[in-house]
Design an enzyme around this catalytic site. Structure first.
Site: not given
Length: 462
Positions: A310, A340
């Site tokens: 990420e 997220h």
């Protein structure tokens, strides 16, 4: 002649105000404060080194947590972004505590460079971003907030269930680009459909209640037998769950046995036209296999909130350099991709900030390790203001025979008011409150205990 009947005036009508400006957590906190004022107030303890406590806070952790640290007199450096390993190695040596979320990685190299670090706070559910063994070996407890964002994640999943079944994101995108495309083909109600939950912990259990309120049938699979809530039913295997569910949602930790637990074989076992949701950990799903199942038409849609790799900060690209399949996944219809945000609500972040900041300040000020994830859980009742000559010893050591004998030999000239010890694996922790230790005796006492062979870290709080 009968007396006239007396009619009471109507009672005032209660008026509800929504939304409420306070939460149940606020009211419980207020109740605790009112209760505590009748108890013996605790004495505020300080390390004998009398060095200002410095806290490094990263990843835009809630302002309430920062305020909690500052209210204790700590010096706080607050950054909205994560830091790389090299940045942390350069900076962390001057800090006594650090607060992070999921993007900052505290590796063994970082912990080795953290020569003053006493405690780590993970302002999130997971702790896999921290080398827990290296932290424990250095005498550093790690705290997290495993339950505070459970409701936020559960609500996000329910919104994704509805959005996927109605192709909501596709219709919204089309209209934003100027295309009117009203249709009902392959759009479904969720009532009567089956939700399959993998991992029936706090999030999974709350989700099952919400799903049943929508009229869904709930099945779940877990590695242990769990008493279900409502009408949810536990099935004997993941294969059974996959074969019977219209929606599959994952709520498992990242462990060696859960990495890529959903891969080509598992996706093939799901119903034709089913939907897949992952708000757990990015590594538990083999994304190329998911892409294959979506492009073949075997699955009708997916919602992904977590990814194997990420971006470290907002605005950074989510592209093929980060994950080789990123552009392919982004171009598949009826796929919801979110950055997220499962626990990213004001309520969840406020509760997480409160819980973890309190855990860190309790450890720094009182030595308490309750709810620690990598350390023995030890606590003693507070030293009161009346006990002005008492000091507290916090001794982290390797778990081996003879340590307590050495410690108690060193403490034998004094009155030990309270003592508690516990161990977890190869790490042990003992706390003791000692009366009538003179200031001139403290350096010698600390030197003797910290000089024992099994010593990892010894602190005295006065």
């Amino acid at each position: 002649m009968t007396s006239p009947i007396s009619i009471r005036a109507p009672l005032p009508t209660a008026v509800s105000i929504s939304p409420s400006t306070t939460t149940i957590h606020d009211r419980l906190k207020s109740s605790r404060k009112q209760h505590d004022q009748y108890l013996h107030p605790p004495r505020v303890l300080h390390p004998i080194d009398n060095e200002d406590v410095r806290v490094l806070v990263l990843e835009n952790i809630s302002a309430e947590a920062v305020d909690t640290f500052k209210a204790k007199g700590f010096h706080v450096d607050h950054y909205k972004r994560a830091m790389s390993e090299d940045e942390l190695v350069e900076k962390i040596g001057s800090y006594h505590a650090i607060g992070i979320r999921s993007k900052t990685k505290l590796t063994a190299r970082v912990i080795k460079a953290a020569t003053k670090l006493l405690v780590i706070g993970c302002f999130c559910i997971g702790t896999n971003q921290v080398d827990l063994t290296s932290a424990a070996n250095a005498g550093i407890p790690v705290f997290n907030s495993p339950f505070s964002n459970s409701r936020s994640v559960a609500e996000l999943v329910m919104s994704e269930v509805v959005a996927l079944s109605r192709q909501l994101f596709e219709r919204s995108y089309e209209l934003r680009t100027g295309v009117w495309n009203k249709q009902s083909k392959n759009c479904w109600e969720v009532r009567g459909k089956t939700l399959g939950i993998v991992g029936y912990g706090h999030i999974g259990a709350q989700l099952s209640v919400l799903a049943e309120a929508f009229g869904m049938r709930v099945l779940f699979h877990d590695v242990i037998n769990i008493m279900p809530l409502g009408q949810a039913r536990q099935v004997d295997s993941l294969s059974t769950l996959l074969a019977e569910s219209d929606f599959i949602t994952l709520h498992v930790p990242e462990l060696p046995e859960t990495i890529n637990m959903m891969s080509r074989e598992e996706f093939a076992q799901m119903k034709q036209g089913a939907y897949f949701i992952n708000n757990a950990r990015g590594t538990v799903t083999d994304i190329p296999s998911l892409v294959e199942a979506l492009k073949s038409g075997h699955l009708a849609g997916a919602a992904i909130d977590v990814f194997p790799a990420e971006p470290a900060s907002n605005g950074a690209p989510f592209d093929d350099q980060l994950n080789s399949w990123a552009s392919e996944l982004r171009n598949i219809p009826n796929v919801i991709l979110t950055p997220h945000i499962g626990g990213s609500t004001e309520e969840a972040q406020r509760m997480i900030g409160d819980e973890v900041s309190q855990s860190l300040t309790r450890y720094l000020g009182y030595g308490t390790t309750l709810a620690c994830v990598n350390f023995p859980e030890v606590d003693l009742r507070a030293i009161t203001l009346e006990q002005g000559t008492h000091i507290r010893m916090c001794h982290v050591h390797r778990n081996q025979p003879g340590v307590l004998k050495q410690v108690n030999d060193a403490l034998s000239p004094y009155n030990v008011e309270k003592q508690y010890s516990d161990s977890k694996g190869h790490i042990a922790y003992v706390m003791a409150d000692i009366a009538d230790v003179s200031p001139k005796d403290l350096p010698r006492l600390r030197e003797r205990i910290s000089g024992t062979q099994a010593n990892i870290l010894t602190r005295f709080l006065i």
